[in-house]
Design an enzyme around this catalytic site. Structure first.
Site, short mmCIF file in Angstrom:
data_model
loop_
_atom_site.label_atom_id
_atom_site.label_comp_id
_atom_site.label_asym_id
_atom_site.label_seq_id
_atom_site.Cartn_x
_atom_site.Cartn_y
_atom_site.Cartn_z
N LYS A 1 11.59 -14.27 -13.04
CA LYS A 1 11.24 -13.13 -13.92
C LYS A 1 10.10 -13.51 -14.83
O LYS A 1 9.14 -12.77 -14.99
CB LYS A 1 12.43 -12.72 -14.79
CG LYS A 1 13.43 -11.72 -14.36
CD LYS A 1 13.04 -10.44 -13.76
CE LYS A 1 12.48 -10.54 -12.40
NZ LYS A 1 13.28 -10.34 -11.26
N CYS B 1 0.83 -1.20 0.00
CA CYS B 1 0.00 0.00 0.00
C CYS B 1 0.87 1.25 0.00
O CYS B 1 2.02 1.22 0.43
CB CYS B 1 -0.87 0.04 1.25
SG CYS B 1 -1.73 -1.48 1.58
N HIS C 1 15.90 -36.21 -11.24
CA HIS C 1 15.42 -36.78 -9.99
C HIS C 1 13.92 -36.51 -9.80
O HIS C 1 13.44 -36.44 -8.69
CB HIS C 1 16.22 -36.22 -8.81
CG HIS C 1 17.67 -36.60 -8.88
ND1 HIS C 1 18.12 -37.87 -8.61
CD2 HIS C 1 18.75 -35.89 -9.25
CE1 HIS C 1 19.44 -37.91 -8.80
NE2 HIS C 1 19.84 -36.72 -9.19
N GLU D 1 16.49 -17.17 -11.03
CA GLU D 1 16.08 -15.80 -11.32
C GLU D 1 15.36 -15.71 -12.67
O GLU D 1 14.37 -14.99 -12.81
CB GLU D 1 17.31 -14.88 -11.27
CG GLU D 1 17.08 -13.44 -11.67
CD GLU D 1 16.01 -12.70 -10.84
OE1 GLU D 1 15.53 -13.24 -9.83
OE2 GLU D 1 15.65 -11.58 -11.25
N ASN E 1 -0.82 1.71 6.37
CA ASN E 1 -0.10 0.57 5.78
C ASN E 1 0.32 -0.34 6.93
O ASN E 1 0.67 0.14 8.00
CB ASN E 1 1.19 1.03 5.09
CG ASN E 1 0.93 1.78 3.80
OD1 ASN E 1 -0.21 1.87 3.37
ND2 ASN E 1 1.99 2.30 3.21
N GLY E 2 0.33 -1.64 6.68
CA GLY E 2 0.76 -2.57 7.73
C GLY E 2 -0.38 -3.47 8.14
O GLY E 2 -1.42 -3.53 7.47
N TRP F 1 -3.47 -2.36 -1.15
CA TRP F 1 -3.22 -3.72 -1.65
C TRP F 1 -3.89 -4.62 -0.63
O TRP F 1 -3.45 -4.71 0.51
CB TRP F 1 -1.71 -3.96 -1.71
CG TRP F 1 -1.28 -5.21 -2.39
CD1 TRP F 1 -1.16 -5.42 -3.73
CD2 TRP F 1 -0.87 -6.43 -1.75
NE1 TRP F 1 -0.70 -6.70 -3.95
CE2 TRP F 1 -0.52 -7.33 -2.78
CE3 TRP F 1 -0.77 -6.85 -0.42
CZ2 TRP F 1 -0.07 -8.62 -2.52
CZ3 TRP F 1 -0.33 -8.13 -0.16
CH2 TRP F 1 0.02 -9.00 -1.20
N LYS G 1 5.59 -4.08 -4.98
CA LYS G 1 7.02 -3.83 -5.13
C LYS G 1 7.76 -4.06 -3.82
O LYS G 1 8.85 -4.60 -3.80
CB LYS G 1 7.23 -2.39 -5.61
CG LYS G 1 8.68 -2.00 -5.82
CD LYS G 1 9.28 -2.76 -6.97
CE LYS G 1 10.76 -2.48 -7.17
NZ LYS G 1 11.42 -3.53 -7.95
N GLU H 1 6.61 -14.10 -12.89
CA GLU H 1 5.93 -12.96 -12.26
C GLU H 1 5.33 -11.99 -13.27
O GLU H 1 4.31 -11.37 -13.00
CB GLU H 1 6.84 -12.23 -11.27
CG GLU H 1 8.00 -11.52 -11.87
CD GLU H 1 8.88 -10.84 -10.85
OE1 GLU H 1 8.38 -10.36 -9.84
OE2 GLU H 1 10.10 -10.79 -11.07
N ARG I 1 4.01 0.25 -6.75
CA ARG I 1 4.11 -0.66 -5.60
C ARG I 1 3.08 -1.78 -5.67
O ARG I 1 3.19 -2.76 -4.95
CB ARG I 1 3.91 0.13 -4.30
CG ARG I 1 4.99 1.18 -4.08
CD ARG I 1 4.60 2.12 -2.97
NE ARG I 1 4.57 1.45 -1.69
CZ ARG I 1 5.54 1.49 -0.80
NH1 ARG I 1 6.63 2.16 -1.07
NH2 ARG I 1 5.44 0.86 0.35
C1 F6R Z 1 11.13 -10.12 -8.09
C2 F6R Z 1 11.06 -9.18 -7.00
C3 F6R Z 1 10.91 -9.70 -5.61
C4 F6R Z 1 11.88 -8.95 -4.68
C5 F6R Z 1 11.63 -9.37 -3.22
C6 F6R Z 1 12.62 -8.73 -2.28
O1 F6R Z 1 11.32 -9.48 -9.31
O2 F6R Z 1 11.10 -7.99 -7.19
O3 F6R Z 1 11.13 -11.06 -5.57
O4 F6R Z 1 13.19 -9.23 -5.07
O5 F6R Z 1 10.32 -9.02 -2.85
O6 F6R Z 1 12.54 -7.34 -2.34
P1 F6R Z 1 13.69 -6.43 -1.75
O7 F6R Z 1 14.90 -6.66 -2.58
O8 F6R Z 1 13.17 -5.04 -1.87
O9 F6R Z 1 13.89 -6.87 -0.34
#
Ligand code: F6R
Length: 613
Positions: free
Chosen positions: A490, A2, A509, A486, A105-106, A79, A608, A493, A27
């Protein structure tokens, strides 16, 4: 997650809030709202909408502003956690008497008990949220002093909060507070903007104050007073933020993600600038505040992080073990405090977080500090909670990352981890020559990444051919294992394709049972140790009729016999190989998602910065 924006000053508050909320769109959110104090200070008007800020803007047009626009307001992007994304659940929430409006938020853990209690005392609720209890408590505690009422309400809460509150009783004042969820105060000569994130502020000022947990700020256009939860005035320093508005805009790119992919050569230059000492075969990371003797003493390293940052941490594990002989364990931050991480003398924890606000990573930092570990942070956002609580560490200087999918943060995290490993390695076993050679390789990184980006058109064409797949595997070993994880993250998501990153050797396996012509496999086979073994694994995939896309080193013609498509990356030292390979994966994922028409910068269900457990 949020987002919060609040304004007190003499300008049109609605404009400031709506523009600020747009800055926070990245976000992730599902509804939005604004509460504005009417110009005669008689009442607060509330406008909320499910969906995007544009939906809120349409609603606002239906309530044209008064001839004198409001100069005090709070706004929010929600959110959903407690209760579906509906208009009633959207923030701001109003007190029963209509005199107070709150955004939060929270998560309030004891909200059910508080809600029951308030209902017994005659309060009625308009939402299913945990947040609404706070505004009713503020009304209940109010005896003429807004700050005291907020403090008294907060005392009753268990959980986390970043809040902003306005009241018709105090027409020029905004009160904000934080515990576990960030609040930043933008300092301007005749106005104050509070927000959950500096992106909503940098357009107005580069001078900001980061609140600490427990702080309550009371701000008007002219004054900013901060007290601790115990009502003791506290001084918080003003920090200069060197982001500018251009950096948080798309600059002609279709998506922030694409812009940020393209920014990587520059971001890596910024992350390494002034830190490379090729003649001494080492690096200089002043923020680490560690002498060579301190580094030589580290016995064990723990790395805690989430998501993409976790995968960068896994590359770090190889780096520290290969170059500094330091036994290194990578922990999912979410698990760290629920197990018994062994922390002995000379154990150091590195917390990696782009945002510096991820709740699980922050909790790991606190747990490690509690158990006596030395804690270093690798963060991008200056002044973020993890950066401050870790005490020392390294900033990425990658610039703001707005796209929900992390791109430039990953490559800069790996670059910074390589710098740290070289520095630690030089105090142990790396020779001057070896150190110099490694530093020289790091100097080439921006050009290596540029070379991958020049393949964009070719990668886009390959991506288009696979955009209809519903399952993918990404395979790698050694440094390519975290790169496989990774790449899969990518893709899933942003394109909503189910993708799994696997160690190439683990495939047989179990998961090999899933292979068939509908399941493409991306094989990470640049010229590094273990490549031939991974190629054998790819042959096993091809034998099961899975299409194979290889990411290989430029000039490797032989690989073309073992795959359907190849994406070439420039030759580079093994320890840096995840960087060009992951950039190729980012472009591949981006164009698949674009082909599928996905909301690339704001994928469904994602936020985010994940500030809840
Ligand atoms: C994937 C992504 C998330 C963040 C994760 C940690 O593209 O953005 O997996 O990497 O939420 O976020 P930070 O690095 O801000 O702690």
């Amino acid at each position: 997650m949020c987002g919060i924006v609040g304004y007190a000053g003499n300008r049109n508050a609605r404009n400031v809030i709506v523009t600020g909320l747009r800055r926070l769109e990245y976000r992730g959110y599902d509804s939005a709202g604004i509460a504005e104090l009417n110009s005669d200070n008689s009442a607060i008007s509330l406008t909320r909408a499910v969906g995007k800020i544009s939906d809120l803007a349409t609603r606002l047009e239906q309530h044209p502003e008064e001839s004198t626009p409001a100069t005090l307001a709070v706004g929010h992007t929600r959110w959903a956690t407690h209760g579906a994304p509906t208009e009633n659940n959207a923030h701001p929430h109003m007190s029963q008497n209509g005199a107070f409006a709150l955004v939060h938020n929270g998560i309030i853990e004891n909200y059910l008990t508080l809600r029951q209690h308030l209902i017994q005392q005659g309060f009625s609720f308009n939402s299913e949220t945990d947040s609404e209890v706070i505004v009713h408590l503020i009304e209940q505690c109010y005896e003429g002093d807004l700050t005291r009422a907020v403090a008294a309400a907060l005392e009753q809460l268990q959980g986390t909060y970043g809040i902003a509150v306005i009241s018709s009783h105090h027409p020029d004042t905004i009160v904000a507070a934080r515990k576990g969820s960030p609040i930043v105060v933008g300092v301007c000569p005749t106005e104050t903007i509070v927000a959950s994130d500096i992106s909503a502020i940098v357009q107005h000022t580069n001078q900001v104050i980061f609140l600490n947990d427990g702080d309550i700020v009371t701000a008007t256009g002219e004054d900013i007073d901060i007290v601790s939860a115990a009502n003791v005035p506290v001084a918080r320093e003003t920090t200069h933020i060197d982001w500018d508005v251009g950096e948080i805009e798309k600059g002609g790119y279709e998506h922030f993600m694409l812009k940020e992919i393209h920014e990587q050569p520059e971001a890596i230059s910024n992350a390494t600038r002034g830190r490379l000492l090729p003649k001494d075969g080492t690096t200089k990371l002043s923020g680490m505040q560690m002498t060579p003797a301190d580094l030589a003493h580290i016995d064990r390293l723990l790395i805690a992080a989430c998501g993409t940052s976790l995968y960068a941490g896994m590359v770090g594990e190889y780096l520290f073990e290969d170059f500094a002989d330091i036994s290194t364990e990578v922990h999912q931050a979410a698990e760290f405090r629920y197990r018994n991480p062994i922390i002995e003398r000379d154990t150091c924890l590195i917390a990696i977080s782009q945002s510096g606000e991820t709740a699980d990573t922050l909790a790991a930092v606190r747990e490690a500090i509690r158990k006596g570990a030395d804690v270093l942070g690798i963060c991008n956002v200056v002044g973020s909670t993890i950066a401050r609580e870790a005490g020392h560490g390294v900033y990425l200087h990658a610039g703001p990352e707005i796209g929900v999918a992390s791109t430039k943060a990953f490559t800069c995290q790996v670059a910074v981890l390589a710098l740290m490993a070289i520095t630690a390695g030089r105090t142990r076993r790396l020779s001057l020559n070896a150190g110099t050679a490694m530093v020289r390789e790091i100097e080439r990184l921006p050009d290596l990444v540029r070379a991958v980006i020049t393949q964009e058109e070719k990668i886009k064409q390959i991506a288009k051919n696979y955009a209809k797949a519903e399952d993918f595997f990404f395979l790698g070993r050694g440094y390519m294992y975290p790169a496989a994880l990774e790449g899969a993250l990518k893709l899933k998501e942003i394109s909503y394709i189910h993708a799994e990153g696997y160690h190439a050797a683990e495939l047989k396996h179990g998961p090999i049972a899933l292979l068939c012509p509908e399941v493409p496999v991306v094989g990470l086979v640049p010229d590094i140790q273990g490549k031939d073994k991974t190629i054998s694994n790819l042959q096993e995939c091809a034998a099961r009729k899975s299409p194979v896309i290889a990411i290989a080193t430029e000039g490797d013609k032989e690989i073309e016999q073992h795959c359907n498509d190849v994406i070439y990356v420039p030759r580079c030292a093994e320890f840096l190989s995840p960087i060009p390979v992951v950039v190729a994966e980012q472009i591949f994922a981006y164009y698949i998602a674009r082909e599928r028409g996905c909301a690339i910068d704001q994928p469904r269900n994602l936020a985010k910065s994940v500030t809840v457990e």
